[in-house]
Design an enzyme around this catalytic site. Structure first.
Site, short mmCIF file in Angstrom:
data_model
loop_
_atom_site.label_atom_id
_atom_site.label_comp_id
_atom_site.label_asym_id
_atom_site.label_seq_id
_atom_site.Cartn_x
_atom_site.Cartn_y
_atom_site.Cartn_z
N ALA A 1 -4.88 -0.92 -11.18
CA ALA A 1 -3.79 -1.81 -10.80
C ALA A 1 -2.60 -0.95 -10.42
CB ALA A 1 -3.46 -2.74 -11.96
N GLY B 1 -8.20 -1.17 -13.30
CA GLY B 1 -8.54 -2.40 -12.57
C GLY B 1 -9.60 -2.17 -11.50
N GLU C 1 -12.84 -2.35 -13.29
CA GLU C 1 -13.01 -3.76 -13.67
C GLU C 1 -13.37 -4.63 -12.47
OE1 GLU C 1 -9.09 -3.45 -15.54
OE2 GLU C 1 -10.00 -4.39 -17.29
N GLU D 1 -6.31 2.92 -19.16
CA GLU D 1 -5.07 2.16 -19.42
C GLU D 1 -4.35 2.61 -20.67
OE1 GLU D 1 -7.96 0.80 -18.46
OE2 GLU D 1 -7.61 -0.82 -17.04
N1 CO8 Z 1 -1.12 2.65 -8.93
C1 CO8 Z 1 -0.20 3.02 -8.02
N2 CO8 Z 1 -0.26 4.18 -7.32
C2 CO8 Z 1 -1.30 4.99 -7.59
C3 CO8 Z 1 -2.28 4.67 -8.53
C4 CO8 Z 1 -2.17 3.44 -9.23
N3 CO8 Z 1 -3.09 3.02 -10.11
N4 CO8 Z 1 -3.17 5.69 -8.58
C5 CO8 Z 1 -2.75 6.61 -7.70
N5 CO8 Z 1 -1.62 6.19 -7.10
C6 CO8 Z 1 -0.83 6.88 -6.08
C7 CO8 Z 1 -0.07 8.05 -6.68
O1 CO8 Z 1 1.12 7.62 -7.30
C8 CO8 Z 1 0.15 8.91 -5.46
O2 CO8 Z 1 1.21 8.36 -4.73
P1 CO8 Z 1 2.35 9.36 -4.13
O3 CO8 Z 1 1.61 10.21 -3.14
O4 CO8 Z 1 3.32 8.42 -3.51
O5 CO8 Z 1 2.88 10.15 -5.29
C9 CO8 Z 1 -1.12 8.67 -4.64
O6 CO8 Z 1 -1.68 7.46 -5.12
C10 CO8 Z 1 -2.16 9.75 -4.81
O7 CO8 Z 1 -2.38 9.92 -6.20
P2 CO8 Z 1 -2.34 11.35 -6.94
O8 CO8 Z 1 -1.36 12.24 -6.28
O9 CO8 Z 1 -2.16 11.09 -8.40
O10 CO8 Z 1 -3.81 11.85 -6.59
P3 CO8 Z 1 -4.69 12.84 -7.47
O11 CO8 Z 1 -5.89 13.15 -6.63
O12 CO8 Z 1 -3.89 13.97 -8.00
O13 CO8 Z 1 -5.16 11.98 -8.73
C11 CO8 Z 1 -6.03 10.05 -9.87
C12 CO8 Z 1 -6.00 10.87 -8.55
C13 CO8 Z 1 -6.72 10.87 -10.95
C14 CO8 Z 1 -6.83 8.79 -9.57
C15 CO8 Z 1 -4.59 9.71 -10.29
O14 CO8 Z 1 -3.90 9.17 -9.16
C16 CO8 Z 1 -4.50 8.71 -11.39
O15 CO8 Z 1 -4.71 9.05 -12.53
N6 CO8 Z 1 -4.19 7.43 -11.05
C17 CO8 Z 1 -3.96 6.41 -12.02
C18 CO8 Z 1 -5.27 5.95 -12.65
C19 CO8 Z 1 -4.94 4.89 -13.69
O16 CO8 Z 1 -4.30 5.14 -14.69
N7 CO8 Z 1 -5.45 3.66 -13.45
C20 CO8 Z 1 -5.24 2.56 -14.34
C21 CO8 Z 1 -4.00 1.79 -13.97
S1 CO8 Z 1 -3.61 0.50 -15.11
C22 CO8 Z 1 -4.71 -0.71 -14.70
O17 CO8 Z 1 -5.52 -0.56 -13.83
C23 CO8 Z 1 -4.60 -1.98 -15.47
C24 CO8 Z 1 -5.73 -2.93 -15.12
C25 CO8 Z 1 -5.48 -4.31 -15.61
C26 CO8 Z 1 -4.58 -5.06 -14.69
C27 CO8 Z 1 -4.96 -6.48 -14.63
C28 CO8 Z 1 -4.50 -7.14 -13.34
C29 CO8 Z 1 -5.16 -6.57 -12.12
#
Ligand code: CO8
Length: 266
Positions: free
Chosen positions: A70, A115, A118, A138
């Protein structure tokens, strides 16, 4: 059917009877924003009404991510009430896919975190590329999975494995996902969509009513007693004999020479 310009965060294309939905926010690793979720529900409803579509596949734009979760930037400042609205919007995506009469295949082409994992779990089965990674991170953000990660994941991989994944936030690669039953098949990245297309073609050749009933019965049976679920199966089996597809399917088999059935879904 509208074209892709109707949606800002999604693309879709039709390949015969297969509709391919692509979440198109590559710069944010296809994160699920409110807009993505609203558009997914709207597109799913459109696809449901389109009789030429028999199978739907969902994937992420680019080669890096299916859906990285998400949208954290959108969620960060949410109040409890706003988070409630957000999570209910996510739930609607899941229930719309599960209630669909058409099979939905998750084509996981990279990160499927939070998400994203999921969302894949809401689909009928999961085909993954060999560079895919899955996880429920999360807890690292101080929250829990909200789109079924404590429930659909546990039903799929078992209670203890779901707890381990969602408590540690550890990610698993495609082979490990296959081993624990989270992914149903793993293919080289370059072959993923061809494999999805091939399985969709095999499903599309079958009776649509029968395919829809398999989906409904397996899904509903998860929350019924075995006895009640078997009774539902028996009722549905008998109901098939009131369809044109049963007449056509069995006639085609018994004809000499045997021919391919021409199912209409009626
Ligand atoms: N949300 C928003 N932006 C994101 C997300 C995300 N989940 N994941 C990555 N991005 C963005 C980054 O902020 C970055 O943006 P910018 O270039 O503007 O800084 C861009 O995507 C590229 O990401 P990274 O630079 O971090 O890329 P890496 O290759 O270094 O890393 C990863 C990739 C490992 C996937 C890393 O981006 C990461 O850890 N992302 C977050 C993963 C995460 O924690 N996901 C869970 C989120 S919480 C959730 O999903 C709750 C679900 C329940 C919700 C219920 C309703 C839907």
């Amino acid at each position: 059917m509208s074209d892709k310009t109707s949606y800002e965060t999604l693309r879709f294309e039709k390949q015969g009877t297969l509709a391919i939905v692509t979440i198109d926010r590559e710069k944010a690793l296809n994160a699920l924003s409110s807009q993505v979720m609203a558009e997914l529900v709207a597109l799913a409803i459109e696809l449901e009404a389109d009789e030429s579509v028999r199978v739907v596949a969902i994937t992420g734009a680019g080669t890096k991510a299916f859906v990285a979760g998400a949208d954290i930037a959108e969620m960060q400042s949410k109040t409890r009430e706003e988070a409630s609205t957000f999570v209910i919007a996510g739930a609607k995506v899941g229930t719309t896919i599960e209630a669909s009469k058409k099979p939905w295949i998750a084509a996981v082409n990279g990160f499927a975190f939070g998400g994203g994992c999921e969302l894949a779990l809401c689909c009928d089965f999961i085909y993954a590329s060999d560079n895919a990674q899955f996880g429920q991170p999360e807890v690292k953000l101080g929250v829990i999975p909200g789109l079924g990660g404590t429930q659909r994941l546990a039903r799929r991989v078992g209670v203890a494995k779901a707890k381990e994944l969602a408590m540690t936030g550890d990610t698993v690669n495609a082979q490990e996902a296959l081993r624990i039953g989270l992914a149903d098949a793993v293919f080289p990245a370059a072959e993923l969509m061809a494999k999805v297309t091939a399985v969709a073609e095999r499903i599309s050749a079958n009776g649509p009513h029968a395919v829809a009933e398999v989906k409904r019965l397996v899904h509903e049976g998860q929350s019924l007693s075995l006895e009640a679920a078997l009774a539902a199966e028996q009722k549905s089996f008998a109901g098939c004999f009131a369809t044109a597809d049963q007449k056509e399917g069995m006639a085609a088999f018994l004809e000499k020479p045997r021919r391919k059935a021409n199912f209409t879904g009626k």
